[in-house]
Motif scaffolding. Structure first.
Motif, PDB file in Angstrom:
ATOM      1  N   ALA A 131       0.803  -1.226   0.000  1.00  0.00           N
ATOM      2  CA  ALA A 131       0.000   0.000   0.000  1.00  0.00           C
ATOM      3  C   ALA A 131       0.837   1.278   0.000  1.00  0.00           C
ATOM      4  CB  ALA A 131      -0.939   0.002   1.209  1.00  0.00           C
ATOM      5  N   VAL A 132       2.181   1.169  -0.015  1.00  0.00           N
ATOM      6  CA  VAL A 132       3.041   2.348   0.055  1.00  0.00           C
ATOM      7  C   VAL A 132       4.129   2.248  -1.005  1.00  0.00           C
ATOM      8  CG1 VAL A 132       2.624   2.841   2.500  1.00  0.00           C
ATOM      9  CG2 VAL A 132       4.412   1.201   1.840  1.00  0.00           C
ATOM     10  N   ALA A 133       4.815   3.344  -1.210  1.00  0.00           N
ATOM     11  CA  ALA A 133       5.905   3.395  -2.175  1.00  0.00           C
ATOM     12  C   ALA A 133       7.195   3.806  -1.471  1.00  0.00           C
ATOM     13  CB  ALA A 133       5.581   4.394  -3.289  1.00  0.00           C
TER      14      ALA A 133
ATOM     15  N   ALA B 253       5.248   3.697  13.705  1.00  0.00           N
ATOM     16  CA  ALA B 253       5.441   5.076  14.149  1.00  0.00           C
ATOM     17  C   ALA B 253       5.396   5.969  12.907  1.00  0.00           C
ATOM     18  CB  ALA B 253       6.793   5.222  14.859  1.00  0.00           C
ATOM     19  N   ASP B 254       5.404   7.285  13.129  1.00  0.00           N
ATOM     20  CA  ASP B 254       5.584   8.201  11.998  1.00  0.00           C
ATOM     21  C   ASP B 254       6.959   7.941  11.394  1.00  0.00           C
ATOM     22  OD1 ASP B 254       3.170   9.298  12.655  1.00  0.00           O
ATOM     23  OD2 ASP B 254       4.010  11.017  13.711  1.00  0.00           O
ATOM     24  N   GLY B 255       7.054   8.018  10.071  1.00  0.00           N
ATOM     25  CA  GLY B 255       8.348   7.778   9.470  1.00  0.00           C
ATOM     26  C   GLY B 255       8.290   7.771   7.955  1.00  0.00           C
ATOM     27  N   ARG B 256       9.337   7.211   7.365  1.00  0.00           N
ATOM     28  CA  ARG B 256       9.455   7.192   5.906  1.00  0.00           C
ATOM     29  C   ARG B 256       9.790   5.764   5.466  1.00  0.00           C
ATOM     30  NH1 ARG B 256      12.792  10.910   5.474  1.00  0.00           N
ATOM     31  NH2 ARG B 256      11.476  12.596   4.683  1.00  0.00           N
ATOM     32  N   VAL B 257       9.174   5.354   4.362  1.00  0.00           N
ATOM     33  CA  VAL B 257       9.432   4.026   3.810  1.00  0.00           C
ATOM     34  C   VAL B 257      10.771   4.060   3.083  1.00  0.00           C
ATOM     35  CG1 VAL B 257       8.631   2.251   2.222  1.00  0.00           C
ATOM     36  CG2 VAL B 257       6.977   3.561   3.579  1.00  0.00           C
TER      37      VAL B 257
ATOM     38  N   LEU C 235       0.634  -0.478   5.576  1.00  0.00           N
ATOM     39  CA  LEU C 235       1.838  -0.637   4.760  1.00  0.00           C
ATOM     40  C   LEU C 235       1.691  -1.792   3.778  1.00  0.00           C
ATOM     41  CD1 LEU C 235       4.550  -0.244   7.563  1.00  0.00           C
ATOM     42  CD2 LEU C 235       3.677   1.529   6.019  1.00  0.00           C
ATOM     43  N   LEU C 236       1.371  -2.971   4.317  1.00  0.00           N
ATOM     44  CA  LEU C 236       1.231  -4.167   3.493  1.00  0.00           C
ATOM     45  C   LEU C 236       0.110  -5.027   4.057  1.00  0.00           C
ATOM     46  CD1 LEU C 236       4.662  -4.113   4.349  1.00  0.00           C
ATOM     47  CD2 LEU C 236       4.613  -5.212   2.115  1.00  0.00           C
ATOM     48  N   VAL C 237      -0.404  -5.921   3.234  1.00  0.00           N
ATOM     49  CA  VAL C 237      -1.384  -6.914   3.667  1.00  0.00           C
ATOM     50  C   VAL C 237      -0.795  -8.288   3.372  1.00  0.00           C
ATOM     51  CG1 VAL C 237      -3.709  -7.823   3.429  1.00  0.00           C
ATOM     52  CG2 VAL C 237      -3.308  -5.352   3.232  1.00  0.00           C
ATOM     53  N   LEU C 238      -0.752  -9.133   4.406  1.00  0.00           N
ATOM     54  CA  LEU C 238      -0.195 -10.476   4.307  1.00  0.00           C
ATOM     55  C   LEU C 238      -1.322 -11.479   4.490  1.00  0.00           C
ATOM     56  CD1 LEU C 238       2.659 -11.873   4.102  1.00  0.00           C
ATOM     57  CD2 LEU C 238       2.575 -12.055   6.588  1.00  0.00           C
TER      58      LEU C 238
END
Length: 676
Positions: free
Chosen positions: A608-610, A637-641, A621-624
């Motif tokens: 779901a993110v880049a 947490a807040d952050g960057r991929v 972020l992801l679905v498993l």
């Protein structure tokens, strides 16, 4: 009656069917995937045939291969169990086309109830009460969102073709609808090959009551009383009982009559379950399962009937063994489902070898239905059920006491399980009072999942004694191989010349830590615990059970080691501690990258993110997908991929890093305030 039966399933239901078939003198044919080649159901059958690789789509869901095996083996009938193809009308038709008897209802009845939307329309015409909702054919997301707004929140989103909680979501707010719909559709498509949805008003404190029905080919329909399945977690049943506690006799009769009307409306044959939602004195049709249910043993325990035998007799063209008036209920029965899942990690399914598995024996009022044995592997391919513990009592209080005793005498080590969680449910005063609703587990979860008290010296004593005993056995083996087993240098009792010694041990349980010492002195052994010295002795009893004497207190626990992981099993509690090498742990701290890892083996179904995207805490972020359920992985947490290591469709193992994640503090405005 048939001479040979193919069981188109695996696990405990395949074992259950095989046992009844053997009693009736029917030869059985098991089928298996590569992952199940050494499984218990394979050993129980008279013969076994390979289907294919481990994934269900290539083995247990492969209709052509099942028909091929049935014909090649000479089977005359096919029992589908539950799950897999048990409610697949095409499979039932394929069996008939191949000259095989499908042990289940006619294909038309399966289709009528297979679509929840169509089933509700049919039940409305039959006069069975329904929960208000939307069951229409227009499945456009915009139309579903409009109907949801009209119905109001909270609401229940359900897979039209589903069951077992798959493809189901409770939605509290309109802004959550789109994400919930997308996830439910993916899950429904994966589980049932059908992503159609329906909407229902979400009842806030309902009970889930189901009625067991049976019908024969001559049109006779009976019910075998009700089961209360209200103890659910995320729409998955955990504990079931029969009869339902506190149900008014007039209400019981009305629900039984409605269930019979539902079966008659579709020309039903065989075993089925009509499920109702009950709130106050009003009940509403929810769905009909056109198969045997996982919880059927509680009905067998109170009626004394074998429902699998009834299935086989009806499928063979015989009438029901008895009519409604002859069916009597006696006493009370409760079933608890033991799963390989970790309550401390959001009930994530777990995998691994069952290093230790013991169930209580010798009590005719306790029944264990299981498809696994000690040493078997829980794999990521199938439902992670280990066993069902089913108890009977003359009344509910007696049954509940037997359930507590049965859970306390159960020992399991290897993958994490819900055993401690089940024991906590059995001890909870609200459950003991009876009549709980479907929200009970969610409301009481904090009390039911309390971590063990590592300040209890009993845990420290058992852990220290278990490690010292393991060390003693290892040293004894080394001494025996040395050629001089009597040398004092092979002693494991801490002997020192004119001195005392102490061994410090560090165990962890999640984030918690247990530190204790074993003191070897002239006065004997002692546990050094939080500044105190407590006299300590132990002996290893039969079947790996440890008896510990701690300052005049006797403790007992079964012990199992897997590498440096120690499982202590006592009184319904399964406690898994990790023995840490402090120097190695310190060396491993540096250089560990921040990232999101797979909590279990599974398949990535959505990213779901880049790379480079800034995300907020809790953002998807992801679905498993694992063990037929979806699990959303969200930003811690807040952050960057950072880097993305996987794509949708990738199969991953537990512990593999899926993406790199750089935690960052919230952005600050010029005046120092955090920016939302």
């Amino acid at each position: 009656m048939f001479d040979k039966l193919l069981i188109a399933n695996r696990g405990e239901i395949a074992c259950r069917v095989a046992e009844t078939a053997r009693r009736l003198g029917i030869a059985t044919v098991a089928v298996y995937s590569d992952a199940d080649a050494g499984a218990r159901h394979v050993d129980l059958a008279d013969e076994a045939w390979r289907l294919g690789p481990a994934p269900p789509a290539e083995s247990y869901l492969c209709v052509e291969r099942l028909i091929e095996v049935a014909r090649a083996s000479g089977a005359q009938a096919v029992h589908p169990g539950y799950g897999f193809l048990s409610e697949n009308a095409d499979f039932a038709e394929a069996c008939a086309a191949a000259g095989l008897v499908f042990v289940g209802p006619p294909p038309d009845a399966i289709r009528a109830m297979g679509s929840k939307s169509a089933a509700k329309a049919l039940m409305a015409r039959a006069g069975v009460p329904l929960v208000p909702g939307y069951h229409g054919e227009d499945q456009a997301p915009e139309r579903l969102a409009q109907e949801a707004d009209a119905l109001g929140y909270p609401l229940l989103l359900k897979a039209s073709a589903g069951g077992g909680g798959k493809g189901m979501r409770v939605i509290e707010r309109p802004e959550d609808f789109a994400e919930a719909l997308a996830g439910a559709r993916r899950e429904a498509q994966a589980a049932f090959g059908d992503d159609r949805m329906l909407l229902e008003r979400y009842l806030t404190r309902p009970r889930h009551i189901e009625i067991q029905v049976f019908a024969d080919g001559g049109g006779q329909v009976v019910h075998l009383f009700e089961r209360d399945c209200s103890l659910q977690r995320r729409h998955q049943k955990v504990v079931e009982e029969a009869p339902a506690p506190g149900l008014d006799p007039a209400l019981r009769q009305a629900m039984g009559e409605a269930a019979i009307a539902a079966a008659q409306a579709i020309g039903y044959e065989g075993a089925g379950t009509v499920e109702f939602i009950l709130e106050d004195d009003a009940f509403f049709f929810m769905e009909m399962n056109t198969r045997l249910q996982v919880e059927h043993p509680v009905t067998e325990m109170i009626t004394g009937l074998d429902l699998v035998e009834w299935q086989l007799r009806v499928a063979a063209g015989e009438p029901l063994p008895c009519g409604q008036q002859a069916i009597q209920a006696r006493g009370h029965a409760i079933e608890a489902r033991l799963y390989a899942e970790d309550p401390a990690r959001g009930y994530l399914p777990t995998t691994g070898r069952l290093a230790h598995l013991r169930f209580p024996e010798g009590d005719p009022a306790l029944r264990i239905d299981s498809g696994v044995r000690e040493g078997d592997e829980i794999t990521p391919y199938y439902d992670p059920m280990i066993a069902k513990l089913v108890v009977w009592g003359e009344d509910r209080d007696t049954a509940l006491r037997r359930l507590r005793a049965g859970l306390e005498a159960t020992e399991v080590a290897g993958p994490a399980t819900n055993l401690t969680f089940l024991a906590a449910i059995a001890r909870h005063p609200d459950f003991a009072a009876g009549g709980v609703d479907t929200g009970f587990l969610a409301r009481c979860e904090p009390a039911l999942t309390l971590p063990p008290d590592l300040n209890d010296p009993a845990i420290a004593a058992l852990a220290v004694a278990a490690e010292a005993e393991r060390r003693r056995v290892e040293v004894a083996g080394q001494a025996a191989r040395s050629g001089d087993p009597w040398s004092p240098w092979w002693s494991s009792d801490g002997w020192r010349l004119n001195a005392e010694s102490e061994r410090r041990l560090h165990f962890t349980l999640g984030e918690a830590e247990l530190v204790a010492g074993l003191r070897y002195g002239v006065a004997g052994l002692a546990l050094e615990w939080q500044g105190r010295l407590l006299p300590l002795q132990w002996t290893l009893e039969a079947k790996g059970r440890l008896r510990v004497e701690l300052a005049g207190r006797t403790l007992r626990a079964a012990v199992a080691w897997q590498g440096e992981s120690l499982t202590l099993m006592r009184a319904g509690e399964s406690l898994r501690l990790q023995l840490e090498d402090r120097q190695a742990a310190a060396a491993d701290v540096e250089g560990v990258a921040s990232g999101v890892v797979a909590p279990m083996p599974g398949k990535v179904v959505e990213v779901a993110v880049a790379v480079g995207e800034e995300v907020a805490r809790g953002q998807l972020l992801l679905v498993l997908e694992a063990m037929k359920m979806e699990h959303s992985l969200r930003a811690p947490a807040d952050g960057r991929v950072g880097a993305l290591h996987v794509r949708a469709g990738d199969q991953v193992e537990e512990g593999v890093e899926l993406l790199a994640f750089d935690p960052q503090p919230a952005a600050q405005s010029a005046d120092g305030e955090a920016v939302a």
